[in-house]
Design a protein around this motif. Structure first.
Motif, mmCIF file in Angstrom:
data_model
loop_
_atom_site.group_PDB
_atom_site.id
_atom_site.type_symbol
_atom_site.label_atom_id
_atom_site.label_comp_id
_atom_site.label_asym_id
_atom_site.label_seq_id
_atom_site.Cartn_x
_atom_site.Cartn_y
_atom_site.Cartn_z
ATOM 1 N N ALA A 104 -10.313 28.183 4.496
ATOM 2 C CA ALA A 104 -11.158 27.747 4.955
ATOM 3 C C ALA A 104 -12.666 29.086 5.337
ATOM 4 O O ALA A 104 -13.558 29.051 4.774
ATOM 5 C CB ALA A 104 -11.404 27.000 4.984
ATOM 6 N N THR A 105 -11.909 29.462 6.460
ATOM 7 C CA THR A 105 -13.041 29.980 7.185
ATOM 8 C C THR A 105 -13.335 31.498 6.300
ATOM 9 O O THR A 105 -14.507 31.816 6.045
ATOM 10 C CB THR A 105 -12.299 31.211 8.506
ATOM 11 O OG1 THR A 105 -11.782 29.452 9.203
ATOM 12 C CG2 THR A 105 -13.105 31.718 9.182
ATOM 13 N N ALA A 159 -17.610 46.810 7.379
ATOM 14 C CA ALA A 159 -16.420 46.922 6.779
ATOM 15 C C ALA A 159 -16.476 46.129 5.386
ATOM 16 O O ALA A 159 -15.687 47.404 4.654
ATOM 17 C CB ALA A 159 -15.664 46.051 7.592
ATOM 18 N N ILE A 160 -16.777 45.167 4.909
ATOM 19 C CA ILE A 160 -16.885 44.868 3.923
ATOM 20 C C ILE A 160 -17.205 45.339 2.560
ATOM 21 O O ILE A 160 -16.756 45.534 1.841
ATOM 22 C CB ILE A 160 -17.483 43.182 3.518
ATOM 23 C CG1 ILE A 160 -16.413 42.687 4.866
ATOM 24 C CG2 ILE A 160 -17.521 42.180 2.301
ATOM 25 C CD1 ILE A 160 -16.697 40.673 5.505
ATOM 26 N N ILE A 161 -18.077 46.216 2.906
ATOM 27 C CA ILE A 161 -19.393 46.906 1.692
ATOM 28 C C ILE A 161 -18.724 48.343 1.813
ATOM 29 O O ILE A 161 -18.534 48.508 0.907
ATOM 30 C CB ILE A 161 -20.464 46.689 2.433
ATOM 31 C CG1 ILE A 161 -21.355 45.774 2.675
ATOM 32 C CG2 ILE A 161 -21.405 48.315 1.927
ATOM 33 C CD1 ILE A 161 -22.909 45.943 2.747
ATOM 34 N N ASP A 162 -17.698 48.937 2.913
ATOM 35 C CA ASP A 162 -17.420 50.453 2.026
ATOM 36 C C ASP A 162 -16.219 49.758 1.574
ATOM 37 O O ASP A 162 -15.631 50.402 0.800
ATOM 38 C CB ASP A 162 -16.955 50.611 3.998
ATOM 39 C CG ASP A 162 -17.740 51.227 4.755
ATOM 40 O OD1 ASP A 162 -19.124 51.451 4.245
ATOM 41 O OD2 ASP A 162 -17.705 51.275 5.597
ATOM 42 N N LEU A 163 -15.387 48.458 1.992
ATOM 43 C CA LEU A 163 -13.988 48.327 1.146
ATOM 44 C C LEU A 163 -14.196 47.979 -0.606
ATOM 45 O O LEU A 163 -14.098 48.331 -1.039
ATOM 46 C CB LEU A 163 -13.814 46.882 1.346
ATOM 47 C CG LEU A 163 -12.047 46.445 0.818
ATOM 48 C CD1 LEU A 163 -10.886 47.195 0.588
ATOM 49 C CD2 LEU A 163 -11.778 45.316 1.042
ATOM 50 N N GLU A 175 -4.694 42.851 -2.534
ATOM 51 C CA GLU A 175 -4.215 43.062 -0.773
ATOM 52 C C GLU A 175 -5.233 43.715 -0.326
ATOM 53 O O GLU A 175 -5.732 43.323 1.275
ATOM 54 C CB GLU A 175 -2.899 44.207 -1.296
ATOM 55 C CG GLU A 175 -1.952 43.207 -1.925
ATOM 56 C CD GLU A 175 -1.063 44.250 -2.380
ATOM 57 O OE1 GLU A 175 -1.125 45.751 -2.232
ATOM 58 O OE2 GLU A 175 0.118 43.648 -3.234
ATOM 59 N N ALA A 176 -5.590 44.792 -0.052
ATOM 60 C CA ALA A 176 -7.154 45.432 0.337
ATOM 61 C C ALA A 176 -8.151 44.398 0.919
ATOM 62 O O ALA A 176 -8.276 44.846 1.928
ATOM 63 C CB ALA A 176 -7.758 46.094 -0.542
ATOM 64 N N ILE A 177 -8.334 43.525 0.265
ATOM 65 C CA ILE A 177 -9.284 42.751 0.552
ATOM 66 C C ILE A 177 -8.642 42.229 1.365
ATOM 67 O O ILE A 177 -9.452 41.841 2.524
ATOM 68 C CB ILE A 177 -10.167 41.715 -0.511
ATOM 69 C CG1 ILE A 177 -10.575 43.148 -2.024
ATOM 70 C CG2 ILE A 177 -11.244 40.457 -0.364
ATOM 71 C CD1 ILE A 177 -11.354 42.784 -3.445
ATOM 72 N N LEU A 202 -8.270 43.481 4.917
ATOM 73 C CA LEU A 202 -9.488 42.996 5.360
ATOM 74 C C LEU A 202 -10.056 41.805 6.462
ATOM 75 O O LEU A 202 -10.328 42.008 6.833
ATOM 76 C CB LEU A 202 -10.551 43.840 4.531
ATOM 77 C CG LEU A 202 -12.047 43.801 5.647
ATOM 78 C CD1 LEU A 202 -11.724 44.924 6.257
ATOM 79 C CD2 LEU A 202 -12.733 44.402 4.375
ATOM 80 N N LEU A 203 -9.748 40.797 5.251
ATOM 81 C CA LEU A 203 -10.309 39.784 5.716
ATOM 82 C C LEU A 203 -9.778 38.850 7.001
ATOM 83 O O LEU A 203 -9.764 38.669 7.638
ATOM 84 C CB LEU A 203 -10.800 38.736 4.653
ATOM 85 C CG LEU A 203 -11.349 38.738 3.526
ATOM 86 C CD1 LEU A 203 -11.039 37.776 2.161
ATOM 87 C CD2 LEU A 203 -12.626 38.809 3.882
ATOM 88 N N ASP A 204 -8.007 39.503 6.976
ATOM 89 C CA ASP A 204 -7.473 39.782 8.596
ATOM 90 C C ASP A 204 -7.585 40.256 9.253
ATOM 91 O O ASP A 204 -7.847 39.828 10.780
ATOM 92 C CB ASP A 204 -5.750 39.265 8.102
ATOM 93 C CG ASP A 204 -5.136 38.600 7.604
ATOM 94 O OD1 ASP A 204 -5.366 37.252 6.952
ATOM 95 O OD2 ASP A 204 -4.099 39.097 6.100
ATOM 96 N N GLU A 205 -8.388 41.266 9.395
ATOM 97 C CA GLU A 205 -8.809 42.251 10.577
ATOM 98 C C GLU A 205 -10.103 41.664 11.135
ATOM 99 O O GLU A 205 -10.263 41.735 11.866
ATOM 100 C CB GLU A 205 -8.601 43.797 9.779
ATOM 101 C CG GLU A 205 -7.378 44.692 9.295
ATOM 102 C CD GLU A 205 -7.333 45.964 8.652
ATOM 103 O OE1 GLU A 205 -8.529 46.011 9.275
ATOM 104 O OE2 GLU A 205 -7.172 46.503 8.076
ATOM 105 N N THR A 206 -10.812 41.268 10.428
ATOM 106 C CA THR A 206 -11.979 40.760 10.350
ATOM 107 C C THR A 206 -12.339 39.798 10.501
ATOM 108 O O THR A 206 -13.591 38.952 10.706
ATOM 109 C CB THR A 206 -13.317 41.445 9.175
ATOM 110 O OG1 THR A 206 -14.196 41.371 9.948
ATOM 111 C CG2 THR A 206 -12.854 39.938 7.584
#
Lengths: 121, 121
Positions: A31-32, A107-111, B106-108, B111-115
């Motif tokens: 959900a987050t 980080a999100i934008i870079d990805l 997987e990359a996304i 990232l979401l786990d890291e952020t």
DNA sequence: TTCTAATATTAGCAATTACTAATATAAATC
DNA sequence: GATTTATATTAGTAATTGCTAATATTAGAA
């Protein structure tokens, strides 16, 4: 109940005998994440984020507004939501508010720039 | 028209004299990114993606469905959209379809786990 | 203290979305 | 062939979203 097997026997099953996933994942982190993604998944908000990310300095609302064709109220709502998703930080200066991206947003934008449709890997 | 200045003089301006951003960003890449984000920004789709990402092997629809409380049609629609966003790959095997995540997905997810909300940096 | 400029908040509505239920297709078995 | 199982597609609808327009707030200037 059987779990599906790898290999050729898989295709010879008479009916599906898959073991359903017991209890899948941390529901609250899903959900987050979805909340964060939903914040990003809107043209107005995402464009604002990119405009601010592209600027060397932080920007005031009056610099952002003209680049978008939505009302002032809509821009304000968008900024508020980006801040509460921890994608923007706000700084007050007199009558103005200046916004800049958080490291999370960067980080999100870079990805997203990296993962740009190169199609298959 | 002046551009806003850094430093203390900023707060003493009588009215906003910001230079509006001329022509902001590549509109089409924004739309593309938002489309991808919108695909992810839905509990059903995102949960499906995480279930498949967590599995060592690829999964058939019958393994995914029981973990979700939406109809079969909804799961099918969700999978189709994830595939067209290049987040899942589909493999046919007889009556079954097996799905696995792409490297993009997987990359996304990584990232979401890291952020994850550590708040400020 | 009144006025104006910058931004925020709110109500209400139009557009979009995500679902269900029903039906269609495709492949294996009988 | 007919039946069954797995998945896809479609139409219709309920819920959600994102906007506008109007109004409120806050801060500096007059």
């Amino acid at each position: 109940m059987k779990t599906p097997q790898s290999g050729p026997s898989r295709q010879q099953e008479a009916s599906c005998s898959c073991a359903p996933r017991s209890h899948p994942l941390d529901e609250s982190s899903i959900a987050t994440d979805v909340e964060l993604l939903a914040t990003l998944a809107n043209e107005t908000r995402y464009e604002i984020l990119r405009i601010i990310a592209d600027a060397k300095d932080d920007l005031c609302v009056c610099e952002i507004e003209p680049a978008l064709d939505v009302s002032q109220g809509a821009v304000s709502q968008a900024l508020a939501r980006l801040v509460s998703a921890d994608l923007l930080e706000r700084r007050k200066a007199g009558r103005w508010r200046y916004y800049r991206t958080t490291s999370r947003a960067e980080a999100i934008i870079d990805l997203l720039d990296e993962t740009q449709v190169s199609n298959h890997d």
